[in-house]
Design a protein around this motif. Sequence first.
Motif, short mmCIF file in Angstrom:
data_model
loop_
_atom_site.label_atom_id
_atom_site.label_comp_id
_atom_site.label_asym_id
_atom_site.label_seq_id
_atom_site.Cartn_x
_atom_site.Cartn_y
_atom_site.Cartn_z
N ARG A 128 0.93 -1.18 0.14
CA ARG A 128 -0.02 0.07 -0.14
C ARG A 128 0.70 1.24 -0.04
O ARG A 128 1.75 1.39 1.07
CB ARG A 128 -0.71 -0.13 1.25
CG ARG A 128 -2.02 -1.08 1.26
CD ARG A 128 -2.63 -1.23 2.60
NE ARG A 128 -3.18 -0.05 3.04
CZ ARG A 128 -4.38 0.43 2.75
NH1 ARG A 128 -5.14 -0.37 2.15
NH2 ARG A 128 -4.64 1.53 3.36
N ASN A 139 2.71 0.69 3.23
CA ASN A 139 2.03 -0.23 4.04
C ASN A 139 1.76 0.44 5.39
O ASN A 139 1.70 0.27 6.41
CB ASN A 139 2.84 -1.39 4.50
CG ASN A 139 2.92 -2.30 3.12
OD1 ASN A 139 2.14 -2.27 2.37
ND2 ASN A 139 3.81 -2.92 3.01
N VAL A 208 -4.57 6.28 -1.66
CA VAL A 208 -3.32 4.84 -1.48
C VAL A 208 -3.78 4.21 -2.68
O VAL A 208 -4.66 3.84 -3.48
CB VAL A 208 -4.14 4.01 -0.13
CG1 VAL A 208 -3.51 2.71 -0.14
CG2 VAL A 208 -4.22 4.91 1.02
N VAL A 210 -2.74 0.39 -4.22
CA VAL A 210 -2.56 -0.80 -3.73
C VAL A 210 -1.78 -1.40 -5.03
O VAL A 210 -2.73 -1.85 -5.88
CB VAL A 210 -3.85 -1.65 -3.20
CG1 VAL A 210 -3.38 -3.07 -2.89
CG2 VAL A 210 -4.37 -1.08 -2.26
#
Length: 278
Positions: A128, A139, A208, A210
């Motif tokens: 992330r 993350n 964010v 991913v």
Amino acid sequence: MASSAKKGSALVETIKTIVYALLIAGVFRTLFFQPFWIPSGSMKETLLIGDFLFVNKMAYGYSYASCPSLMLPSLGIDIDAEDVCGFLKNDNKRLFGSEPERGDVVVFRHPVTGRDFIKRLIGLPGDRIRMKDGVLQINDQPVQLREAGIFEETYEAQGPQGSYPRCANGPVGEGGACLKERMIETLPGDTEHAILNIGNQSSDNTGVYVVPEGYYFFMGDNRDNSSDSRLPQSVGGVGFVPYENLVGRADRVMFSSAGRSMLFFWTWRPDRFFKRIE
């Protein structure tokens, strides 16, 4: 007649020598090392415009992107790796493949344009990634940063493209001191490298990201002057980069010239010859 036969034989031998040399060079470039000239300032101060390096193609194994491209616009030649090895594309696999490491400086093919880019590997599959107030988060944890002074360069046209640097203290007149804030960033795994900051802009605060399986997230060290994975491909950015698009790892600058041409010996940077890339 004998003289003509000898001339004909010599010409054939010359052509054969040239063909063999091109074949050897092609094999060498495909399997081992690919030359790369830095055209932009997106990786300052790690890489400067005019740095010349060889990309280690053995580092991550081989895919369609390992095939060489040949672009000679003046001769109307534009042979892309996909033209030669496109039949190997779209499986996102590599022969003798190994995984890149976070912090590697990597040359890869842009997923849309196919042009070669060079950036730092920031995000691995499943990570992330986010920028918050100019600080990289991996993350959900901010990376370590420490101040490291000021990066200074002359405000002038740089490299064959004649591009001008962006400055934190701008506007700057021709020949003036162009300044940027310099920080040392420590990634998970304790990999350290310098990054530059020009000022506040939209890329300092993102959502964010991913990273999907089989893909990677790249950023330039000159954070405010880099088109990278923070921007989606639909608006000219890089987005996520598939594993098969990796060309190789950049390990060392072999030669560097600050001028418009590598032939201008008075613009060479001797302190960067054989410099290790960190």
